[in-house]
Design an enzyme around this catalytic site. Structure first.
Site, mmCIF file in Angstrom:
data_model
loop_
_atom_site.group_PDB
_atom_site.id
_atom_site.type_symbol
_atom_site.label_atom_id
_atom_site.label_comp_id
_atom_site.label_asym_id
_atom_site.label_seq_id
_atom_site.Cartn_x
_atom_site.Cartn_y
_atom_site.Cartn_z
ATOM 1 N N GLU A 100 0.625 -1.119 -0.186
ATOM 2 C CA GLU A 100 0.017 0.201 0.144
ATOM 3 C C GLU A 100 0.992 1.263 0.135
ATOM 4 O O GLU A 100 0.610 2.078 -0.330
ATOM 5 C CB GLU A 100 -0.838 -0.055 1.347
ATOM 6 C CG GLU A 100 -1.517 1.404 1.526
ATOM 7 C CD GLU A 100 -2.328 1.305 2.762
ATOM 8 O OE1 GLU A 100 -1.958 1.084 3.998
ATOM 9 O OE2 GLU A 100 -3.660 1.348 2.609
ATOM 10 N N ARG A 114 12.866 1.594 2.322
ATOM 11 C CA ARG A 114 11.723 1.347 1.642
ATOM 12 C C ARG A 114 11.465 1.682 0.238
ATOM 13 O O ARG A 114 10.719 1.298 -0.549
ATOM 14 C CB ARG A 114 10.438 1.521 2.624
ATOM 15 C CG ARG A 114 10.272 0.956 3.828
ATOM 16 C CD ARG A 114 8.748 0.830 4.424
ATOM 17 N NE ARG A 114 8.009 0.178 3.569
ATOM 18 C CZ ARG A 114 6.781 0.036 3.788
ATOM 19 N NH1 ARG A 114 6.178 0.619 4.671
ATOM 20 N NH2 ARG A 114 6.006 -0.647 2.848
ATOM 21 N N ARG A 158 6.606 10.083 7.955
ATOM 22 C CA ARG A 158 6.670 9.325 6.359
ATOM 23 C C ARG A 158 6.555 10.384 5.284
ATOM 24 O O ARG A 158 7.048 10.173 4.120
ATOM 25 C CB ARG A 158 6.152 8.151 6.380
ATOM 26 C CG ARG A 158 6.392 7.081 7.436
ATOM 27 C CD ARG A 158 7.996 6.361 7.166
ATOM 28 N NE ARG A 158 8.257 5.495 8.203
ATOM 29 C CZ ARG A 158 7.830 4.209 8.053
ATOM 30 N NH1 ARG A 158 7.016 3.809 7.044
ATOM 31 N NH2 ARG A 158 8.223 3.458 9.115
ATOM 32 N N HIS A 216 0.843 5.656 10.326
ATOM 33 C CA HIS A 216 0.264 6.337 9.414
ATOM 34 C C HIS A 216 -1.184 6.969 9.497
ATOM 35 O O HIS A 216 -1.902 6.449 10.303
ATOM 36 C CB HIS A 216 0.015 5.250 8.098
ATOM 37 C CG HIS A 216 1.430 5.047 7.419
ATOM 38 N ND1 HIS A 216 1.487 3.699 7.455
ATOM 39 C CD2 HIS A 216 2.271 5.599 6.789
ATOM 40 C CE1 HIS A 216 2.769 3.456 6.587
ATOM 41 N NE2 HIS A 216 3.314 4.874 6.473
ATOM 42 N N CYS A 262 -2.637 -1.989 4.630
ATOM 43 C CA CYS A 262 -1.230 -2.191 4.089
ATOM 44 C C CYS A 262 -0.834 -3.104 3.233
ATOM 45 O O CYS A 262 0.039 -3.057 2.347
ATOM 46 C CB CYS A 262 -0.336 -2.233 5.112
ATOM 47 S SG CYS A 262 -0.510 -1.266 6.695
HETATM 48 N N1 GLY Z 1 6.789 -1.697 9.192
HETATM 49 C C1 GLY Z 1 5.961 -0.955 8.480
HETATM 50 C C2 GLY Z 1 6.696 0.491 8.102
HETATM 51 O O1 GLY Z 1 7.347 0.859 9.156
HETATM 52 O O2 GLY Z 1 6.618 0.881 7.174
#
Ligand code: GLY
Length: 254
Positions: free
Chosen positions: A65, A85, A130, A160, A247
Site C-alpha cells: 500500500e 523502503r 513518513r 500512518h 497495508c
Molecule cells: N513496518 C512498517 C513500516 O514501518 O513502514
C-alpha cells in the site's frame, strides 16, 4: 473488475521498520499462512490477485500500500519516507504499468500510501514522520487536474493516517480520536474504536465487505451494529511489523 496487488512476506520481515511499537519476534511461516488467508479474503471479496514475489532485501515489502496510490485516472508511485523502503516501488510500478499512466513523487518529497485516505474526490493525507509537506504538495499538483482535492491532516502517536482512520462504508469512517482530530471528517458518520483497542481503526473496505483483524472483537461489535458485512482475518504476525489490513494490498478497478 477489481485487481489487488499483493506481495509475499519477505524472509527479512524481522528487520522491518518500527516507529511506535517495540520489536517482537515475527514467525515467518505463520505470517505467510496469515497472508495467504488474507489473499483468499481478497478473492472472496471479488478481487483478482497480482501476486509479487517476496524480496529478501526489502523487509517491509509485503506492505505494498505504501508504494503507490491508484486512482481511476492515474497511478502515483510514492517515495517512501524511510530509505530502507524506497526500492519497493520498482516492482509495483512495473505491475501497474499495464493499467495506469504512472506519475512519480520526487525528492525531496516523501509520501507513504498508508498516509493517503481517499473518500470520493478528497484525498486526506497524514502529515506524518513518513509524508512531508513537499510530498503532499507534489501529490496535490499531480491529482488536481483530475478533480481531486488534497487535505493535509495532523496525526499523533501512530505511524500512518490509516492507522488512525479508514473508510468502512460510503458515508462512514472508523476512527481512533486519540490519534487524529476527527473534526476534519465532519461530513461523514464516525464509528470509534473501543478504548481497549487503539490499533483497531485499520479496516479494508472492498465494495460491501469489510476485511478486518479478528483480534479487535469489541470494535468489531460496533461495526456489526452498523449492519456492516465484516469478514475477519488473523493478522497478528504482521501487526508486530506495524502493518494492518489496508497495508498488504493495492486495490484498483480496471
Ligand atoms: N513496518 C512498517 C513500516 O514501518 O513502514
Amino acid at each position: 473488475m477489481l485487481f489487488a496487488i499483493t506481495r509475499d512476506v519477505s524472509p527479512a520481515i524481522g528487520n522491518c521498520e518500527l516507529t511506535h511499537m517495540a520489536r517482537e519476534t515475527i514467525d515467518l511461516h505463520r505470517a505467510r499462512l496469515q497472508h495467504r488467508q488474507y489473499e483468499q479474503r481478497l478473492k472472496e471479496a471479488g478481487c483478482q490477485l497480482i501476486q509479487l514475489t517476496a524480496d529478501p532485501d526489502l523487509p517491509d515489502s509485503v506492505f505494498v500500500e505504501d508504494t503507490a496510490i491508484v486512482l481511476d485516472e492515474i497511478g502515483i508511485i510514492t517515495r517512501p519516507g524511510v530509505e530502507s523502503r524506497r526500492a519497493e516501488t520498482d516492482s509495483v510500478a512495473q505491475a501497474l504499468t499495464p493499467y495506469r499512466r504512472l506519475v512519480y513523487i520526487r525528492a525531496p518529497g516523501t509520501l507513504d500510501g498508508g498516509d493517503v485516505l481517499r473518500v470520493g474526490n478528497s484525498l486526506y493525507v497524514g502529515r506524518s514522520a513518513r509524508s512531508n509537506t513537499d510530498g503532499i504538495d507534489q501529490l496535490r499538483r499531480l491529482v488536481s487536474p483530475n478533480g481531486y482535492s488534497v487535505v493535509p491532516v495532523d496525526l499523533r502517536d501512530c505511524l500512518h493516517l490509516k492507522s488512525a482512520v479508514t473508510q468502512v462504508a460510503e458515508d462512514m469512517l472508523l476512527v481512533n480520536r486519540h490519534w487524529v482530530d476527527a473534526r476534519v471528517f465532519s461530513s461523514m458518520r464516525l464509528v470509534e474504536v473501543h478504548e481497549s483497542e487503539p490499533f483497531a481503526a485499520n479496516a479494508l473496505r472492498i465494495v460491501d465487505t469489510v476485511i478486518y483483524p479478528d483480534a479487535f472483537i469489541r470494535t468489531r461489535d460496533r461495526l456489526e451494529a452498523q449492519d456492516l458485512n465484516v469478514c475477519t482475518v488473523d493478522a497478528s504476525e504482521l501487526a508486530k511489523a506495524e502493518g494492518g489490513v489496508t497495508c498488504c494490498s493495492l486495490i484498483f478497478p480496471v
